[in-house]
Design a protein around this motif. Sequence first.
Motif, mmCIF file in Angstrom:
data_model
loop_
_atom_site.group_PDB
_atom_site.id
_atom_site.type_symbol
_atom_site.label_atom_id
_atom_site.label_comp_id
_atom_site.label_asym_id
_atom_site.label_seq_id
_atom_site.Cartn_x
_atom_site.Cartn_y
_atom_site.Cartn_z
ATOM 1 N N LEU A 70 0.824 -1.204 0.000
ATOM 2 C CA LEU A 70 0.000 0.000 0.000
ATOM 3 C C LEU A 70 0.858 1.253 0.000
ATOM 4 O O LEU A 70 0.542 2.227 -0.690
ATOM 5 C CB LEU A 70 -0.950 0.002 1.194
ATOM 6 C CG LEU A 70 -1.851 1.229 1.335
ATOM 7 C CD1 LEU A 70 -2.793 1.330 0.144
ATOM 8 C CD2 LEU A 70 -2.635 1.169 2.633
ATOM 9 N N GLN A 71 1.954 1.244 0.737
ATOM 10 C CA GLN A 71 2.834 2.407 0.763
ATOM 11 C C GLN A 71 3.440 2.657 -0.618
ATOM 12 O O GLN A 71 3.543 3.798 -1.058
ATOM 13 C CB GLN A 71 3.945 2.232 1.803
ATOM 14 C CG GLN A 71 4.816 3.451 1.980
ATOM 15 C CD GLN A 71 4.054 4.649 2.510
ATOM 16 O OE1 GLN A 71 3.228 4.513 3.398
ATOM 17 N NE2 GLN A 71 4.330 5.823 1.972
ATOM 18 N N ALA A 72 3.808 1.596 -1.314
ATOM 19 C CA ALA A 72 4.349 1.758 -2.673
ATOM 20 C C ALA A 72 3.289 2.341 -3.609
ATOM 21 O O ALA A 72 3.581 3.224 -4.425
ATOM 22 C CB ALA A 72 4.847 0.422 -3.199
ATOM 23 N N VAL A 73 2.054 1.868 -3.486
ATOM 24 C CA VAL A 73 0.966 2.391 -4.322
ATOM 25 C C VAL A 73 0.676 3.846 -3.973
ATOM 26 O O VAL A 73 0.451 4.676 -4.857
ATOM 27 C CB VAL A 73 -0.293 1.510 -4.158
ATOM 28 C CG1 VAL A 73 -1.503 2.153 -4.796
ATOM 29 C CG2 VAL A 73 -0.050 0.144 -4.746
ATOM 30 N N LEU A 74 0.691 4.178 -2.687
ATOM 31 C CA LEU A 74 0.432 5.555 -2.284
ATOM 32 C C LEU A 74 1.525 6.502 -2.771
ATOM 33 O O LEU A 74 1.239 7.639 -3.156
ATOM 34 C CB LEU A 74 0.287 5.652 -0.765
ATOM 35 C CG LEU A 74 -1.010 5.106 -0.187
ATOM 36 C CD1 LEU A 74 -0.989 5.211 1.334
ATOM 37 C CD2 LEU A 74 -2.216 5.808 -0.749
ATOM 38 N N ASN A 75 2.762 6.043 -2.757
ATOM 39 C CA ASN A 75 3.842 6.878 -3.284
ATOM 40 C C ASN A 75 3.636 7.147 -4.778
ATOM 41 O O ASN A 75 3.813 8.273 -5.244
ATOM 42 C CB ASN A 75 5.197 6.219 -3.045
ATOM 43 C CG ASN A 75 5.571 6.190 -1.581
ATOM 44 O OD1 ASN A 75 5.033 6.944 -0.773
ATOM 45 N ND2 ASN A 75 6.478 5.308 -1.224
ATOM 46 N N SER A 76 3.244 6.124 -5.514
ATOM 47 C CA SER A 76 2.968 6.295 -6.943
ATOM 48 C C SER A 76 1.771 7.215 -7.168
ATOM 49 O O SER A 76 1.783 8.045 -8.078
ATOM 50 C CB SER A 76 2.699 4.953 -7.604
ATOM 51 O OG SER A 76 3.797 4.108 -7.440
ATOM 52 N N SER A 77 0.737 7.057 -6.340
ATOM 53 C CA SER A 77 -0.446 7.900 -6.504
ATOM 54 C C SER A 77 -0.142 9.351 -6.171
ATOM 55 O O SER A 77 -0.740 10.262 -6.753
ATOM 56 C CB SER A 77 -1.601 7.388 -5.642
ATOM 57 O OG SER A 77 -1.366 7.624 -4.277
ATOM 58 N N LEU A 78 0.792 9.590 -5.254
ATOM 59 C CA LEU A 78 1.183 10.958 -4.948
ATOM 60 C C LEU A 78 1.862 11.602 -6.149
ATOM 61 O O LEU A 78 1.576 12.759 -6.491
ATOM 62 C CB LEU A 78 2.103 10.990 -3.726
ATOM 63 C CG LEU A 78 2.540 12.365 -3.238
ATOM 64 C CD1 LEU A 78 1.332 13.178 -2.809
ATOM 65 C CD2 LEU A 78 3.523 12.241 -2.105
ATOM 66 N N ILE A 79 2.711 10.842 -6.819
ATOM 67 C CA ILE A 79 3.358 11.365 -8.027
ATOM 68 C C ILE A 79 2.313 11.614 -9.112
ATOM 69 O O ILE A 79 2.335 12.661 -9.773
ATOM 70 C CB ILE A 79 4.455 10.393 -8.504
ATOM 71 C CG1 ILE A 79 5.598 10.385 -7.497
ATOM 72 C CG2 ILE A 79 4.966 10.767 -9.889
ATOM 73 C CD1 ILE A 79 6.610 9.297 -7.723
ATOM 74 N N LEU A 80 1.372 10.677 -9.287
ATOM 75 C CA LEU A 80 0.307 10.857 -10.266
ATOM 76 C C LEU A 80 -0.544 12.069 -9.936
ATOM 77 O O LEU A 80 -0.943 12.828 -10.824
ATOM 78 C CB LEU A 80 -0.561 9.601 -10.338
ATOM 79 C CG LEU A 80 -1.745 9.652 -11.281
ATOM 80 C CD1 LEU A 80 -1.278 9.760 -12.731
ATOM 81 C CD2 LEU A 80 -2.622 8.436 -11.086
ATOM 82 N N MET A 81 -0.816 12.283 -8.662
ATOM 83 C CA MET A 81 -1.622 13.430 -8.265
ATOM 84 C C MET A 81 -0.904 14.733 -8.562
ATOM 85 O O MET A 81 -1.514 15.682 -9.059
ATOM 86 C CB MET A 81 -1.957 13.345 -6.788
ATOM 87 C CG MET A 81 -2.735 14.529 -6.307
ATOM 88 S SD MET A 81 -3.849 14.047 -5.043
ATOM 89 C CE MET A 81 -4.744 15.548 -4.849
ATOM 90 N N LEU A 82 0.379 14.793 -8.270
ATOM 91 C CA LEU A 82 1.124 16.022 -8.551
ATOM 92 C C LEU A 82 1.208 16.290 -10.047
ATOM 93 O O LEU A 82 1.085 17.442 -10.482
ATOM 94 C CB LEU A 82 2.508 15.941 -7.920
ATOM 95 C CG LEU A 82 2.520 15.913 -6.386
ATOM 96 C CD1 LEU A 82 3.933 15.742 -5.869
ATOM 97 C CD2 LEU A 82 1.877 17.152 -5.803
#
Length: 132
Positions: A70-82
């Motif tokens: 989940l942490q890996a997915v959240l890190n990716s989603s943060l980049i996608l969000m930015l």
Amino acid sequence: MNIKNIFTVVILGLISLSSSHTQGATTNSAYQSTQLFIILFECILVALPTTAFLLVVWSRWKHLRFKQLLQAVLNSSLILMLLSMVTVTQLTQGLSSWLIFLAISHTLLVGINYLFLRQHSNKVKNTLTGCW
């Protein structure tokens, strides 16, 4: 409703929002496609923090490996969000306050999940070293 049906409803809603019939005026297709992209990226910007929040709450009762994934997915989603936020800013030539709020809340959520993951990792490590 399953995920496929929800995805279909969202896509049909986006298409109906961007059609010239609902806007009440005729516009050129370049403007319509730009509006469609803006709506799509704004949906991404709303969906990411909401989904991340629900996953973080649900992960409280899950095992360590799930939390690491989940942490890996959240890190990716943060980049996608930015990246989505930068795209919306470029297309609309402005940045609204609710987009800033969503980006800050998503960043805080990723940080909080990192702290939860670290706490769980330390608990597991202390349990394993305590057995020896």
